[in-house]
Design a protein around this motif. Structure first.
Motif, short mmCIF file in Angstrom:
data_model
loop_
_atom_site.label_atom_id
_atom_site.label_comp_id
_atom_site.label_asym_id
_atom_site.label_seq_id
_atom_site.Cartn_x
_atom_site.Cartn_y
_atom_site.Cartn_z
N GLN A 22 -5.37 20.23 6.51
CA GLN A 22 -4.25 19.41 6.05
C GLN A 22 -4.62 17.93 6.01
N ILE A 23 -5.31 17.46 7.03
CA ILE A 23 -5.72 16.05 7.08
C ILE A 23 -6.65 15.74 5.92
N ALA A 24 -7.58 16.65 5.63
CA ALA A 24 -8.50 16.45 4.50
C ALA A 24 -7.73 16.39 3.19
N VAL A 51 -2.39 10.29 12.72
CA VAL A 51 -1.89 11.48 12.04
C VAL A 51 -0.63 11.90 12.79
N LEU A 52 0.46 12.11 12.05
CA LEU A 52 1.71 12.56 12.68
C LEU A 52 1.89 14.05 12.46
N VAL A 53 2.56 14.69 13.42
CA VAL A 53 2.78 16.14 13.36
C VAL A 53 4.26 16.40 13.11
N GLY A 54 4.55 17.09 12.00
CA GLY A 54 5.93 17.35 11.64
C GLY A 54 6.35 18.77 11.97
N GLU A 55 7.45 19.20 11.37
CA GLU A 55 7.95 20.55 11.58
C GLU A 55 6.92 21.57 11.11
N ASN A 56 6.84 22.69 11.81
CA ASN A 56 5.88 23.75 11.50
C ASN A 56 4.43 23.27 11.60
N ASN A 57 4.21 22.25 12.46
CA ASN A 57 2.86 21.71 12.69
C ASN A 57 2.19 21.19 11.42
N ILE A 58 2.98 20.60 10.53
CA ILE A 58 2.42 19.99 9.32
C ILE A 58 1.91 18.60 9.66
N CYS A 59 0.62 18.34 9.35
CA CYS A 59 0.00 17.04 9.64
C CYS A 59 0.18 16.08 8.48
N LYS A 60 0.46 14.82 8.82
CA LYS A 60 0.69 13.80 7.81
C LYS A 60 -0.05 12.51 8.17
N ILE A 61 -0.82 11.99 7.22
CA ILE A 61 -1.53 10.72 7.43
C ILE A 61 -0.52 9.59 7.51
N SER A 62 -0.72 8.69 8.48
CA SER A 62 0.21 7.56 8.65
C SER A 62 -0.57 6.29 8.96
N ASP A 63 0.18 5.23 9.19
CA ASP A 63 -0.34 3.92 9.63
C ASP A 63 -1.36 3.35 8.65
N PHE A 64 -0.85 2.60 7.69
CA PHE A 64 -1.69 2.01 6.65
C PHE A 64 -1.88 0.50 6.87
N ILE A 104 0.84 -1.21 0.00
CA ILE A 104 0.00 0.00 0.00
C ILE A 104 0.87 1.26 0.00
N VAL A 105 1.85 1.33 0.91
CA VAL A 105 2.65 2.56 1.01
C VAL A 105 3.51 2.76 -0.23
N LYS A 106 3.90 1.68 -0.88
CA LYS A 106 4.67 1.81 -2.13
C LYS A 106 3.84 2.48 -3.22
N LYS A 107 2.53 2.28 -3.17
CA LYS A 107 1.63 2.82 -4.20
C LYS A 107 1.40 4.32 -4.01
N ILE A 108 1.58 4.82 -2.79
CA ILE A 108 1.22 6.21 -2.49
C ILE A 108 2.32 7.16 -2.97
N THR A 109 1.97 8.01 -3.90
CA THR A 109 2.90 9.01 -4.42
C THR A 109 3.08 10.14 -3.40
N HIS A 110 4.12 10.93 -3.59
CA HIS A 110 4.47 11.95 -2.60
C HIS A 110 3.36 12.98 -2.44
N HIS A 111 3.09 13.32 -1.18
CA HIS A 111 2.16 14.41 -0.85
C HIS A 111 2.61 14.96 0.50
N PRO A 112 2.60 16.29 0.66
CA PRO A 112 3.09 16.88 1.92
C PRO A 112 2.30 16.48 3.15
N ASN A 113 1.06 15.99 2.98
CA ASN A 113 0.23 15.63 4.13
C ASN A 113 0.03 14.13 4.27
N VAL A 114 0.97 13.36 3.69
CA VAL A 114 0.99 11.91 3.85
C VAL A 114 2.44 11.52 4.13
N VAL A 115 2.65 10.65 5.12
CA VAL A 115 4.01 10.21 5.44
C VAL A 115 4.60 9.48 4.23
N SER A 116 5.81 9.84 3.85
CA SER A 116 6.43 9.32 2.63
C SER A 116 7.14 7.98 2.87
#
Length: 348
Positions: free
Chosen positions: A167-169, A190-203, A60-72
């Protein structure tokens, strides 16, 4: 990715069958330097079925292309002997949104304490028979209260909470565009990164629905009852629109600084509430405009729920309007009890 270019630094956490470590990876992003990453692996005690689940999440995570609000996803290392396959992901420093929000409650507890103290101070001034005395007392109270407010500042504002929601949306909209249903949308994922950027995680529960609009659950396993839609609980059906329902619950978590949904109810009682159409109530400090978004996510018929693109646009409009949709000075922690962790018997 070669294992000899990984250095494990710290243990970040673990679940039923997996562990996550903070590590350094040499040039995994082609920088020529050691870069901080998160590495997920299965435990030595993992069963064949749990290892299969791990491989499924990796696909699943291999299929997900880069997005600032999804863990890479950054790379993988093959299993060696009895050692686990390694899933190498972007490292997100501030941890999960649930703990992040709960840790920010302190300021608003201080606000409540000041308000209570203020009420006690006003009484002597009000009992003074002199009008001038009453006015003098009121002014000295205001000055004292302002002095106390100046000693601490809020870490989060209503706009910050709205930004998290937006951001989550956006992250979930990206996942939905790839025909992936997450099935475990919640503040804890949801993980919180630098500058309070939210990223979807745990697939770990995510499913690929390419060529279909929904996934029908046919095997037994843990699922998060309090975040699940009516159709998922009743019919074992999961779709992007059931993720929308869970997103609405995530908004409620954000508005209440990480309260547990359906507080005071057992898993069975929470399920009965959901199936009977009893939604989470509007937090007392939350304005109707923001709660209306939650309610739209909890529409009984999935067809009538907004999609994530609709939600992104709506939240953008609210951010541009620069209104305050939560009156955080009125936040009362006592109303929104916190359950530290979701017990295993609350997942069915």
């Amino acid at each position: 990715f070669p294992r000899n270019r990984l250095k494990f630094v710290d243990h970040l956490g673990e679940g039923k069958f997996g562990r996550v470590y903070k590590a350094e990876a040499l040039s995994i992003c082609k920088s020529g330097k050691w870069e901080t990453v998160a590495v997920k692996m299965w435990k030595d005690t993992a069963t064949d079925g749990e290892k299969e689940d791990f491989y499924h999440e990796l696909m699943i995570v291999k299929k997900i292309t880069h997005h600032p609000n999804v863990v890479s996803f950054l790379g993988t290392s093959k299993a060696q002997g009895s050692d686990s396959v390694l899933m190498i992901m972007e490292y997100v420093p501030a941890g999960d949104l649930l703990k992040f929000l709960r840790n920010k409650r302190t300021y608003y507890n201080q606000i409540e304490l000041v308000n209570k103290t203020s009420d006690e101070r006003v009484e002597p001034a009000q009992s003074n028979g002199s009008i001038n005395g009453g006015l003098s007392g009121e002014n000295s109270f205001t000055t004292s209260r302002q002095t106390e407010f100046s000693t601490f500042q809020p870490d989060l504002t209503p706009k910050d909470l709205l930004c998290f929601s937006h951001q989550i949306a956006k992250g979930l909209n990206h996942i939905a565009s790839l025909k992936i249903v997450h099935r475990d949308v919640a503040a804890r994922n949801v993980l919180v990164g630098e500058n309070n950027i939210c990223k979807i995680s745990d697939f770990g529960l995510a499913r690929d629905i390419e060529g279909s609009d929904e996934y029908e659950r046919t095997t037994k396993g843990p699922l998060p009852i309090r975040w699940m839609s009516i159709e998922s609980l009743r019919d074992n059906v999961h779709s992007t629109k059931s993720d929308v329902w869970s997103y609405g619950v995530c908004l409620w978590e954000i508005a209440t600084f990480g309260a547990s949904p359906y507080p005071g109810k057992s898993a069975k009682m929470a399920m009965e509430s959901i199936l009977s159409g009893e939604n989470l109530s509007c937090p007392s400090h939350c304005k109707h405009e923001f709660y209306a978004i939650m309610e739209s996510c909890w529409t009984t018929d999935p067809i009538n729920r907004p999609n994530f693109e609709d939600l992104v646009h709506k939240l953008e409009e609210m951010l541009e309007a620069e209104g305050e949709y939560m009156m955080l000075d009125c936040f009362d922690e006592g109303i929104y009890c916190v359950i530290d962790e979701t017990p295993s018997d609350e997942r069915a």
